[in-house]
Design an enzyme around this catalytic site. Sequence first.
Site, mmCIF file in Angstrom:
data_model
loop_
_atom_site.group_PDB
_atom_site.id
_atom_site.type_symbol
_atom_site.label_atom_id
_atom_site.label_comp_id
_atom_site.label_asym_id
_atom_site.label_seq_id
_atom_site.Cartn_x
_atom_site.Cartn_y
_atom_site.Cartn_z
ATOM 1 N N ARG A 238 -22.426 8.875 101.185
ATOM 2 C CA ARG A 238 -23.712 9.169 101.801
ATOM 3 C C ARG A 238 -23.430 9.829 103.130
ATOM 4 O O ARG A 238 -22.438 9.540 103.798
ATOM 5 C CB ARG A 238 -24.543 7.887 102.003
ATOM 6 C CG ARG A 238 -25.222 7.399 100.726
ATOM 7 C CD ARG A 238 -26.321 8.350 100.285
ATOM 8 N NE ARG A 238 -27.031 7.888 99.098
ATOM 9 C CZ ARG A 238 -26.771 8.324 97.860
ATOM 10 N NH1 ARG A 238 -25.798 9.193 97.659
ATOM 11 N NH2 ARG A 238 -27.472 7.884 96.839
ATOM 12 N N GLU A 267 -29.806 14.969 105.533
ATOM 13 C CA GLU A 267 -30.048 15.792 104.358
ATOM 14 C C GLU A 267 -31.543 15.979 104.095
ATOM 15 O O GLU A 267 -32.303 15.011 104.188
ATOM 16 C CB GLU A 267 -29.380 15.091 103.169
ATOM 17 C CG GLU A 267 -29.162 15.910 101.947
ATOM 18 C CD GLU A 267 -28.260 15.175 100.954
ATOM 19 O OE1 GLU A 267 -28.643 15.123 99.770
ATOM 20 O OE2 GLU A 267 -27.209 14.653 101.358
ATOM 21 N N HIS A 285 -25.198 18.583 97.445
ATOM 22 C CA HIS A 285 -25.325 17.276 96.777
ATOM 23 C C HIS A 285 -25.275 17.442 95.249
ATOM 24 O O HIS A 285 -26.199 17.075 94.528
ATOM 25 C CB HIS A 285 -26.614 16.581 97.200
ATOM 26 C CG HIS A 285 -26.529 15.089 97.100
ATOM 27 N ND1 HIS A 285 -27.025 14.240 98.055
ATOM 28 C CD2 HIS A 285 -25.985 14.278 96.149
ATOM 29 C CE1 HIS A 285 -26.807 12.982 97.700
ATOM 30 N NE2 HIS A 285 -26.173 12.987 96.547
#
Length: 319
Positions: A238, A267, A285
């Site tokens: 993450r 993000e 991602h």
Amino acid sequence: MEKLLISRPLPLAVVAVARQHFDVTLRENTLPMDEAEMVEALQNYDAVLPTLGDLFSADIFAKAGAPRARILANFGVGYNHIDVAAAKAAGLTVTNTPGAVTDATADIALTLMLMSARRAAEGERLVRSGNWQGWHPTQMLGLHMSGKILGVIGMGRIGKAIAKRAHYGFGMDVVFYNRSQVADAEVPSGQLVSIAEVMAAADIVVVAVPGSPATHHMINAGALGAMQSHAHLINISRGDVVDEAALIAALQTGQIGGAGLDVYEHEPEVPEALRALDNVTLLPHLGTAAEEVRTDMGLMALDNLAAFFDGKAPGNIVS
């Protein structure tokens, strides 16, 4: 039939199965739900199938009052966008989809390892720019990955899958840090006692811990400072596990050799300072971005829902 809200478009095969078992509302917007949508979802549906970016915070549960929803079946292994304690206090079960994502995420880690070490993204940009002047013996020399030392931060399912690929595929020696003792890392490896020791020993470090308050900025300026100047950092966990400002500084000054990122601290915002650097590979991602993988994730989420409403314990309850 129980009413189910699916918060984003999913593979058609998943939606078809969902409609066989639930009264489905499919939200067509690809952006995360806003506050009003999340409150309404908790109030008006028996179950919600959310995913990354749907920020079910304690405040959202408080505003929903006594929710109709009884379960959040998260699409994805990471669930740091859900306040699990607040969900449980409101009477909701939370599940996720581990296992389905392991191999795909490990594959992206190896992709980033190779791209960063061998300067693949930088080279691709050079060719596209029209400025490539042809091969020569000292052009774009990178780090030879075979036989190097891999450091893994977080030796869970994904960490082990990465270690297997690196050791058996590239002959890499493996060291790792894990908060608890790992009885079987599944490859010849050494568990070190601190993050700093792993960072200092490794030529390539891969971060594979779950996102949580406990792992926020786990990779900070101190950890980055322990790395060798030729070493590369890979993050497929993450974004907020890595202190992005500290990473940018380490890359700008040449403190580390490079980085490969699939996730970002805020993000989808990626700082211009990061985008401007040649010694970092940036992916949007893509960790689980294969149709069969996303289908498996969706079906696992539906299995969790089916078990719950059949009065059984879902296989992937988040504790």
